[in-house]
Design an enzyme around this catalytic site. Structure first.
Site, PDB file in Angstrom:
ATOM      1  N   SER A 724      33.538  30.826  36.041  1.00  0.00           N
ATOM      2  CA  SER A 724      34.858  31.206  36.548  1.00  0.00           C
ATOM      3  C   SER A 724      35.757  30.013  36.860  1.00  0.00           C
ATOM      4  CB  SER A 724      34.716  32.088  37.795  1.00  0.00           C
ATOM      5  OG  SER A 724      34.298  31.315  38.875  1.00  0.00           O
ATOM      6  N   LYS A 767      36.779  36.059  46.728  1.00  0.00           N
ATOM      7  CA  LYS A 767      37.651  34.930  46.409  1.00  0.00           C
ATOM      8  C   LYS A 767      39.036  35.140  47.026  1.00  0.00           C
ATOM      9  CE  LYS A 767      35.277  33.714  42.152  1.00  0.00           C
ATOM     10  NZ  LYS A 767      35.255  33.855  40.697  1.00  0.00           N
TER      11      LYS A 767
END
Ligand code: ADP
Length: 883
Positions: A724, A767
């Site tokens: 990611s 996140k």
């Protein structure tokens, strides 16, 4: 064939034996071989007196040796023998019967028969229809063959017949008495010889005849009988008879002692059996007074009332019988006893009343847990299905998420709500199948596995059973615990779960299993298939503050004995603890820190130093010391080559920084900061993508040949991995190469492909929370991750701007500032790199977040132009998403 029938013994010429010899036992029983063969003077004279020369027909016999005074029926089938008998019958019926040396000769010649036989009188002749005959022969006296007169058609010999002399020497008398005494003892010991045999012996008159009689009774082998027959001297014959008697006696005595031993053994066994039976009766009578009996009686009662299935109970009772037969000091006793105790202690049919009242469940869940609306809804749906289809195949609930988010305590609440018992087992680090299934009883110190142990602890057959940390199961050479767990969880087979120790099947089908895991990808696939996963991703600061207020502080107050008159927390103080003293997705450390504050306040109160403590933000360090956690903060200003990414960790989400420096070199790429393989590959992909876009980015075609690129991720001691960070690395690289600055207020996440597509990633909720915590307000994320924003609490969503993207080009558009002062060559790489080279340029405006409420729906194009250069901004229920 002349087979002897069983001899009929009859004594003739019986004489009374004189009993005037003083000491008959003084005689030595010399062995057979030493006995004198020659006649003594006295007996020789006597024998001679009785000797008579005669011519007799011969009848050879096999298998037997006749001794004088015996009467024997003989079966005759040989022609010469029949002729010999005929001849005898025609004369005075006298015939010589002599034994063959070997049995298997059918037509014996003179040398095939012994020289000494017996003169017999043939008494009765019977002719059979087939020509054979039978005679009754009466042995009369010894006969020694001198010469053969003819061999055919039947044998005829001339020899000497000896009449048994009548002798009366002291020696003979002594021998006779000895023989009689020995014979008497033999008769007493022998089962074969009757008392009358001894009486008859007493009545034999001549000593030599006595010897013959005794030997005939003893039935020694043929050889011995022939030897006795050839012993003409009565004294020598008696001596041999005595020797034979003594031998017989020895054998008989030995036989008897063996038999006595055997008898004794048998007797003892019988005696013990008898005594034991008696003891049982006595014990039964005394029942309650005998501890061992009482114990086994109690065990029996407990086994019978434990509610075991019939087969298990039968097994237990059988083991109890074995236990009863065992002395209590036997090592096996305690093993068996322990086993029975386990069987008794396990719940077999005891159950809690299961009430599925959805409203009650909802209330309980709310009472114990703040927030978690989606999770609670899922639990209620699950319960509803179970209620409607109790027998249906419901999957097993699995709560997945970071530590301290309430997975286990949700399990506890479910148990409370259903009114069931709650038990839990941690599977972290279990790598031995035996931990699940137990060890066989043959192992020293064997125990059931954790499942059965925990069932005992539950005490009911339908507890809520939490299996914690299912993702930490490991497998090694000691078997695969996951396979055993499958048997535990599979409704098809868990009604007969087999534990190695228990050996009897155990029914787990009524247990409600709840699993917990930190991550899902390490769970073995077959297990994962059977689970209904409910994810708990972590709490926002606001949620944590609420949880602290509503649950953690009151609970810690109870635990430390404080109350609201003694202590009070400011919201700011709680916030400071959350931000500066904990770093977690859950609230476990928060509770611990609050507890630490309380304990210190408690101490001060007890010491009388304080009556009430107001815990304000400023006073937090007084209680908890220096700040413990420094969150990663966004960049203060726009820089070249420095990008902010979003990372997912076990403790929730966090910000990460990617630094890239381009320096003159030869096209090498250097990756540092403990990057994992996947992350390194992302960096390679990012570089290749950049090279492919060189012209569009205004870079010279072969820029990489003269440039080395160094990618570094700070916090170098912490290993990092995952795809990611691809987008973040690519943008930092492009920035470093083009000299365009990266906007400091933007954080991003996304996987990058070689062609510059941006793929979705995991952990978006965490996140997002992390970005929010750190004060970042703009997030670039893969478009396909937009759906994950549903999970982000609304109050957080409202403060953030999301930019969904499909391609790297969009990221470049959004995150990089326009380059000014670019060289005429069209964007030569900043070989010196770094932020100092270029002054920050004003950026294109990004979409402004809108304050609005409502749920986040799928983004749709509003067609609204915002800031001129953003191609499309989606305003979705209060969140501006741009793309
Ligand atoms: P996990 O099993 O996820 O590691 P626990 O269930 O042990 O976490 O929870 C840790 C602590 O946090 C427990 O004391 C629990 O009561 C508390 N807790 C977690 N989430 C909440 C919540 N939403 N509301 C109230 N307390 C919570």
């Amino acid at each position: 064939m002349d087979k002897p029938r069983r001899p009929i013994r009859r004594i003739r010429n019986a004489e009374s034996v004189r009993d005037t010899i003083d000491d008959p036992t003084s005689d030595e029983f010399a062995p057979l071989r030493n006995s004198a063969r020659s006649l003594t003077n006295e007996s020789a004279a006597a024998m001679r007196a009785g000797a008579q020369v005669r011519d007799l027909p011969v009848l050879p016999v096999r298998n037997t040796v006749l001794l004088p005074n015996m009467v024997v029926p003989l079966f005759i089938d040989r022609e010469p023998a029949l002729r010999a008998v005929e001849e005898a019958m025609n004369a005075d019926r006298s015939i010589l019967i002599v034994s063959q040396r070997a049995e298997d000769i059918t037509d014996p010649l003179p040398q095939d028969v012994y020289d000494v036989g017996v003169e017999c009188v043939v008494n009765r002749v019977l002719r059979m229809p087939d020509g054979a005959g039978s005679v009754l022969a009466q042995a009369v006296r010894r006969f020694r063959i001198e010469t053969w007169l003819q061999e055919a058609p039947f044998g005829r010999v001339r020899g000497v017949a000896f009449t048994e002399p009548e002798l009366r020497s002291e020696q003979i008398e002594a021998l006779a008495r000895t023989a009689l005494r020995l014979f008497e003892r033999c008769v007493k010991l022998s089962s074969r010889l009757g008392e009358d045999a001894y009486i008859q012996a007493l009545n034999v008159e001549r000593p030599g005849a006595l010897a013959d009689y005794i030997v005939a009774q003893l039935e020694p082998p043929m050889q011995t009988r022939q030897e006795i027959l050839e012993t003409f001297d009565p004294a020598a014959r008696l001596r041999k008879a005595c020797y034979l008697l003594q031998r017989e006696l020895n054998v008989l005595e030995l036989e008897q002692s063996i038999q006595e031993d055997v008898q004794r053994e048998v007797d003892r066994g019988q005696r013990e059996y008898y005594l034991r039976e008696q003891m049982k009766v006595i014990q039964k009578e005394l029942g309650e007074h005998d501890p061992a009996m009482r114990e086994s009686g109690e065990l029996r009662e407990r086994i019978e009332s434990a509610g075991m299935p019939a087969e298990t109970q039968a097994r237990a009772l059988k083991e109890l019988e074995r236990l009863e037969a065992m002395p209590s000091i036997a090592p096996e006793y305690s093993v068996l006893r322990g086993y029975l105790d386990w069987l008794i202690a396990l719940p077999w049919n005891k159950r809690s009343d299961d009430r599925v009242d959805l409203r009650h469940v909802a209330e309980t869940l709310d009472a114990n847990h703040y927030g978690l609306t989606k999770v609670k809804d899922r639990i209620l749906e699950f319960m509803a299905v179970r209620k409607l289809a109790p027998e249906g195949r419901t999957p097993i609930l699995c709560f997945s998420g970071p530590p301290g988010v309430g997975k286990t305590s949700l399990g506890r609440s479910i148990a409370e709500a259903l009114g069931r018992k709650f038990v839990r087992v941690s599977l972290g680090g279990v790598r031995d199948e035996a931990e699940i299934r137990g060890h066989r009883r043959t192992y020293v110190g064997a125990l059931p596995g954790r499942i059965i142990q925990t069932m005992k602890q539950a005490g009911t057959i339908n507890p809520v059973f939490v299996l914690d940390e299912i993702d930490k199961l490991a497998a090694d050479y000691r078997g695969d615990p996951a396979a055993a767990l499958l048997e535990v969880l599979d409704p098809e087979q868990n009604n007969t779960f087999s534990d190695h120790y228990l050996e009897v099947p155990y029914d787990l089908s009524q247990v409600m299993f709840v699993l917990t895991a930190n991550v899902l990808h390490t769970i073995p696939a077959p297990l994962r298939d059977r689970m209904e996963v409910i994810e708990l991703s972590g709490y926002t600061e606001e949620e944590k503050t609420h949880i602290a207020r509503q649950f953690l502080i009151p609970r810690q107050m109870r635990d430390t004995g404080l109350n609201t008159n003694r202590i009070e927390f400011d919201d700011a103080a709680i916030n400071r603890i959350i931000r500066e003293y904990t770093f977690e997705a859950g609230v476990r450390n928060l509770e611990r820190e609050i507890g630490a504050v309380m304990r210190q306040v408690a101490r001060r109160v007890v010491e009388g130093r304080r009556h009430k403590a107001n815990v304000s933000a400023a006073r937090v360090p007084v209680y908890l010391g220096q700040q413990k956690h420094f969150p990663t903060e966004p960049q203060e200003r726009d820089e070249v080559g420095v990008a902010t990414g979003l990372a997912w960790t076990a403790a929730g989400g966090d910000l990460t920084t990617v630094e890239v420096l381009a320096v003159s070199g030869r096209g090498n790429i250097l990756l540092t900061g403990q990057l994992g393989d996947v992350m390194k590959e992302s960096a390679q992909a990012a570089l290749t993508f950049t090279r492919a876009r060189a012209t569009a980015l205004g870079l010279p075609e072969a820029f990489h040949e003269k440039t080395d690129i160094h990618v570094h991720m700070p916090a170098a001691s912490i290993p990092k991995d995952g795809p990611s960070a691809g987008v973040t690395m690519a943008i930092a690289m492009i920035s470093a190469l083009t000299g365009r600055e990266i906007r400091s207020d933007v954080a991003m996440t996304g996987e990058i492909t070689l062609r510059g597509r941006v793929l979705p990633v995991g952990g978006v909720k965490e996140k997002t929370l992390a970005a929010h915590r750190a004060g970042v307000r703009t997030i670039i994320l893969p478009r396909r991750n937009l759906k994950d924003l549903d999970d982000v609490p609304e109050e957080i969503r409202n403060t953030l701007a999301f930019y969904p993207v499909d391609t790297m080009d969009e990221v470049i558009e959004l995150a990089l500032r326009n380059a000014t002062g670019r060289t005429a060559s069209g964007g030569a790489p900043h070989t010196t790199g770094g932020a100092s080279v270029r002054q920050p340029q004003p950026s294109r405006p990004l979409g402004e977040p809108l304050a609005a409420s409502g749920r986040l729906a799928r983004p749709r194009s509003t067609g609204r132009r915002d800031g001129g250069e953003v191609s499309g901004v989606h305003s979705v229920n209060g969140v501006v998403v741009a793309g």
